[in-house]
Scaffold this motif. Structure first.
Motif, mmCIF file in Angstrom:
data_model
loop_
_atom_site.group_PDB
_atom_site.id
_atom_site.type_symbol
_atom_site.label_atom_id
_atom_site.label_comp_id
_atom_site.label_asym_id
_atom_site.label_seq_id
_atom_site.Cartn_x
_atom_site.Cartn_y
_atom_site.Cartn_z
ATOM 1 N N ASN A 387 0.829 -1.206 0.000
ATOM 2 C CA ASN A 387 0.000 0.000 0.000
ATOM 3 C C ASN A 387 0.863 1.256 0.000
ATOM 4 O OD1 ASN A 387 -2.883 1.054 0.346
ATOM 5 N ND2 ASN A 387 -1.798 2.126 1.974
ATOM 6 N N MET A 388 1.935 1.226 0.786
ATOM 7 C CA MET A 388 2.830 2.381 0.842
ATOM 8 C C MET A 388 3.485 2.625 -0.508
ATOM 9 S SD MET A 388 5.873 3.005 3.622
ATOM 10 C CE MET A 388 4.816 2.356 4.904
ATOM 11 N N LYS A 389 3.885 1.546 -1.169
ATOM 12 C CA LYS A 389 4.499 1.701 -2.488
ATOM 13 C C LYS A 389 3.495 2.256 -3.494
ATOM 14 C CE LYS A 389 6.941 -0.576 -6.219
ATOM 15 N NZ LYS A 389 7.436 -1.838 -6.797
ATOM 16 N N ALA A 390 2.246 1.750 -3.441
ATOM 17 C CA ALA A 390 1.223 2.237 -4.361
ATOM 18 C C ALA A 390 0.954 3.713 -4.138
ATOM 19 C CB ALA A 390 -0.063 1.433 -4.179
ATOM 20 N N LEU A 391 0.902 4.121 -2.892
ATOM 21 C CA LEU A 391 0.613 5.512 -2.574
ATOM 22 C C LEU A 391 1.742 6.429 -3.061
ATOM 23 C CD1 LEU A 391 -1.011 6.581 0.772
ATOM 24 C CD2 LEU A 391 0.575 8.074 -0.418
ATOM 25 N N MET A 392 2.988 6.028 -2.791
ATOM 26 C CA MET A 392 4.117 6.869 -3.171
ATOM 27 C C MET A 392 4.338 6.873 -4.683
ATOM 28 S SD MET A 392 5.227 8.356 -0.477
ATOM 29 C CE MET A 392 6.683 9.062 -1.248
ATOM 30 N N SER A 393 4.207 5.724 -5.334
ATOM 31 C CA SER A 393 4.468 5.660 -6.778
ATOM 32 C C SER A 393 3.367 6.323 -7.592
ATOM 33 C CB SER A 393 4.640 4.203 -7.214
ATOM 34 O OG SER A 393 3.460 3.460 -6.975
ATOM 35 N N SER A 394 2.190 6.535 -6.995
ATOM 36 C CA SER A 394 1.113 7.207 -7.719
ATOM 37 C C SER A 394 1.286 8.725 -7.731
ATOM 38 C CB SER A 394 -0.247 6.857 -7.103
ATOM 39 O OG SER A 394 -0.339 7.327 -5.769
ATOM 40 N N PRO A 396 3.792 12.089 -8.489
ATOM 41 C CA PRO A 396 4.992 12.450 -9.247
ATOM 42 C C PRO A 396 6.158 12.700 -8.309
ATOM 43 C CG PRO A 396 3.424 14.267 -9.212
ATOM 44 C CD PRO A 396 2.713 13.099 -8.618
ATOM 45 N N SER A 397 7.371 12.565 -8.817
ATOM 46 C CA SER A 397 8.557 12.651 -7.965
ATOM 47 C C SER A 397 8.680 14.000 -7.265
ATOM 48 C CB SER A 397 9.811 12.373 -8.790
ATOM 49 O OG SER A 397 9.902 13.275 -9.868
ATOM 50 N N ASP A 398 8.261 15.091 -7.926
ATOM 51 C CA ASP A 398 8.385 16.392 -7.297
ATOM 52 C C ASP A 398 7.314 16.630 -6.231
ATOM 53 O OD1 ASP A 398 6.752 16.487 -9.782
ATOM 54 O OD2 ASP A 398 6.301 18.517 -9.080
ATOM 55 N N ARG A 399 6.382 15.667 -6.067
ATOM 56 C CA ARG A 399 5.377 15.745 -5.002
ATOM 57 C C ARG A 399 5.568 14.618 -3.985
ATOM 58 N NH1 ARG A 399 2.655 19.276 -3.183
ATOM 59 N NH2 ARG A 399 0.504 18.562 -3.378
ATOM 60 N N SER A 400 6.769 14.037 -3.975
ATOM 61 C CA SER A 400 7.050 12.948 -3.045
ATOM 62 C C SER A 400 6.924 13.392 -1.594
ATOM 63 C CB SER A 400 8.465 12.396 -3.288
ATOM 64 O OG SER A 400 8.548 11.734 -4.522
ATOM 65 N N GLY A 401 7.307 14.645 -1.298
ATOM 66 C CA GLY A 401 7.218 15.133 0.073
ATOM 67 C C GLY A 401 5.791 15.133 0.582
ATOM 68 N N SER A 402 4.881 15.685 -0.200
ATOM 69 C CA SER A 402 3.479 15.734 0.222
ATOM 70 C C SER A 402 2.867 14.341 0.299
ATOM 71 C CB SER A 402 2.670 16.610 -0.738
ATOM 72 O OG SER A 402 3.009 17.975 -0.587
ATOM 73 N N ALA A 403 3.249 13.465 -0.635
ATOM 74 C CA ALA A 403 2.759 12.087 -0.562
ATOM 75 C C ALA A 403 3.264 11.406 0.700
ATOM 76 C CB ALA A 403 3.209 11.311 -1.802
ATOM 77 N N SER A 404 4.525 11.651 1.049
ATOM 78 C CA SER A 404 5.094 11.089 2.272
ATOM 79 C C SER A 404 4.371 11.613 3.507
ATOM 80 C CB SER A 404 6.584 11.434 2.346
ATOM 81 O OG SER A 404 7.144 10.999 3.562
ATOM 82 N N GLY A 405 4.082 12.915 3.507
ATOM 83 C CA GLY A 405 3.339 13.481 4.636
ATOM 84 C C GLY A 405 1.969 12.858 4.778
ATOM 85 N N MET A 406 1.343 12.522 3.645
ATOM 86 C CA MET A 406 0.022 11.910 3.687
ATOM 87 C C MET A 406 0.100 10.482 4.193
ATOM 88 S SD MET A 406 -2.890 13.260 3.171
ATOM 89 C CE MET A 406 -3.972 12.369 4.284
ATOM 90 N N VAL A 407 1.194 9.780 3.906
ATOM 91 C CA VAL A 407 1.379 8.425 4.442
ATOM 92 C C VAL A 407 1.344 8.459 5.968
ATOM 93 C CG1 VAL A 407 3.042 6.550 4.718
ATOM 94 C CG2 VAL A 407 2.651 7.524 2.463
ATOM 95 N N ALA A 408 2.132 9.370 6.557
ATOM 96 C CA ALA A 408 2.190 9.462 8.013
ATOM 97 C C ALA A 408 0.890 9.991 8.595
ATOM 98 C CB ALA A 408 3.355 10.360 8.433
ATOM 99 N N THR A 409 0.271 10.959 7.908
ATOM 100 C CA THR A 409 -0.993 11.520 8.400
ATOM 101 C C THR A 409 -2.081 10.458 8.419
ATOM 102 O OG1 THR A 409 -0.404 13.709 7.541
ATOM 103 C CG2 THR A 409 -2.724 13.310 8.032
ATOM 104 N N ALA A 410 -2.182 9.669 7.353
ATOM 105 C CA ALA A 410 -3.190 8.606 7.296
ATOM 106 C C ALA A 410 -2.967 7.592 8.406
ATOM 107 C CB ALA A 410 -3.148 7.915 5.930
#
Length: 464
Positions: A387-394, A396-410
């Motif tokens: 699930n973490m890989k799906a979330l991060m790979s979905s 774009p690379s320049d939005r990896s920070g916000s995607a990472s923040g959403m992983v921890a927030t969720a």
């Protein structure tokens, strides 16, 4: 070599680090991750000792836990967005430095106000660590090994959350409560020194940082966490309503403000991507199950099944043990198979395990308890890394920070919601609330399983 980038508008090839440097970078990342994750759990065990030593009442000392949680959740998305502008490496190392210094201040606290101040700073530091954690993992591991990296990441988080009370009890058995915080210091110093030399420099966005939007996001998430916590502690309906309504109002205003932003602090642009949105929803469901389980199971084993505290500790062990085995395996499988399938299987197993626990007979044999807990651990460990890989790979690379923040927030929102629902179950039906909470956990897992399957549809439509 690590990925360097000049402009957020240029394509980024995520190639990861060489093997030797990768191992050291992963050591720094996972050490800091374990520290920040543990401190969300271990302080609960020390509350009676802290209250006695600092002459504080139960209603006051609970804020030692609450202020850390609020500061952490409130800053995840703002710091993740800031990491996209100044670099995830800077946010991570700055957060780790603040967390380590705040741990020293916690250990030296002489009064409840001084401890609460230090815990707020510690929560801010943990926000820096957790907000960009998975973004760094994405850039440390090459594409063919990212599933493995996320598997290790899931293993560390799950083990820290589950083993936190046991570790805290062991420390308190040989020393004062201040040792719970002092033990972070040597690990923090080592992680900083290793990270300075090994962590990669990640993409930096061309846009500026939206300070008002960041404050609004912090206010929204902080008030929501405060409201859920107030409900869990059976506060009056008026303060709970005010806190949750204020969070909703600020959230609505934030969405209106950033509707057309190319990189909003609350990543509504990423939620327009079906796989990202569905992966976030499944993550919240899974961690809600974990929150429900780990609040209710000790009461279930002791009050309903009549087991001792020692036996309860033993019964809780299979879950993290099997997670430790399954998370890396699932991570490797996620490099070959869709997250929609792997995640669905994991949540189905988790839901099955929760339902089987709720249906235990009055006097079950030890083996009957252990294998049910093992099924829960297998499902939970099998779900997280894909699930973490799906979330991060979905993203774009320049939005990896916000995607990472959403992983921890969720993750933290799910745990908070689960714990609050468990408390609500106890408030409604007394000690039988433990059984109700387990059943509710099975329902959340089933819902997450269905949402996970929808990712297969979303992926096929995107491919078409």
């Amino acid at each position: 070599m690590s990925t360097e980038i000049i402009s957020a508008n240029e394509p980024v090839a995520i190639v990861g680090l060489p093997a030797g440097r990768r191992r050291w970078a992963a050591t720094a990342i996972f050490t800091a991750l374990a520290m920040a994750s543990l401190d969300t759990a271990i302080a609960n065990i020390a509350l009676p000792a802290i209250a006695a030593d600092l002459h504080a009442g139960p209603a006051d000392v609970i804020w030692v836990v609450n202020v850390y949680q609020i500061a952490l959740v409130a800053t995840l998305l703002p710091l993740a967005a800031l990491g996209e502008v100044v670099g995830d490496r800077r946010i991570y190392l700055g957060g780790l430095l603040l967390f380590t210094l705040a741990s020293l201040f916690c250990a030296c606290a002489w009064s409840l106000p001084s401890l609460l101040t230090a815990r707020v700073l510690q929560g801010l530091g943990a926000g820096g660590i957790l907000s960009v954690n998975t973004a760094l993992v994405r850039f440390v591991y090459p594409g063919r090994l990212q599933g493995r990296g996320f598997g290790y990441n899931a293993l560390v988080v799950a083990s820290a959350f589950t083993l936190g009370p046991t570790i805290a009890s062991a420390i308190l058995a040989i020393g004062p409560w201040s040792w719970l915080f002092a033990v972070n210091i040597p690990f923090g110093v080592v992680a900083i020194l290793v990270g300075l030399n090994t962590l990669p420099r990640t993409p930096r966005a061309a846009h500026t940082f939206d300070f008002p939007g960041a404050l609004m996001a912090a206010g929204c998430l902080g008030l929501f966490t405060l409201g859920i916590g107030s409900a869990a502690h059976h506060e009056g309906p008026r303060p709970i309503s005010i806190e949750l309504a204020s969070a909703a109002l600020i959230g609505w205003a934030l969405i209106r403000r950033q509707a057309d932003s190319p990189a909003p602090v609350l990543p509504i642009d990423l939620f327009r991507r079906p796989v990202f949105a569905l992966s976030t929803a499944t993550s919240i469901c899974s961690f809600a199950v974990q929150g429900l389980a780990f609040v209710s199971l000790p009461f279930y084993f002791e009050d309903i099944l009549g087991r001792s505290q020692v036996e309860t500790g033993f019964f809780m062990t299979p879950w993290p043990l099997v997670v430790a085995i399954m998370a890396p395996i699932a991570g490797r499988l996620s490099d070959r198979y869709p997250a929609g399938i792997l995640g669905g299987i994991g949540l189905a197993l988790l839901g099955l395990g929760m339902a089987l626990l709720a249906m235990l007979p009055a006097n079950p044999h030890v083996v009957n308890i252990v294998w049910r807990m093992a099924i829960c651990g297998c499902g939970f460990g099998f779900f997280q890394a894909p699930n973490m890989k799906a979330l991060m790979s979905s993203a774009p690379s320049d939005r990896s920070g916000s995607a990472s923040g959403m992983v921890a927030t969720a993750r933290l929102l799910g745990q908070t919601i689960g714990a609050a629902l468990a408390a609500l179950c106890f408030g409604l039906v007394g000690r039988e609330g433990a059984t109700v909470a387990l059943v509710l956990g099975a329902v959340f897992a089933a819902a997450g399983c269905g949402i996970s399957a929808l990712r297969l549809v979303a992926t096929s439509q995107r491919g078409a």
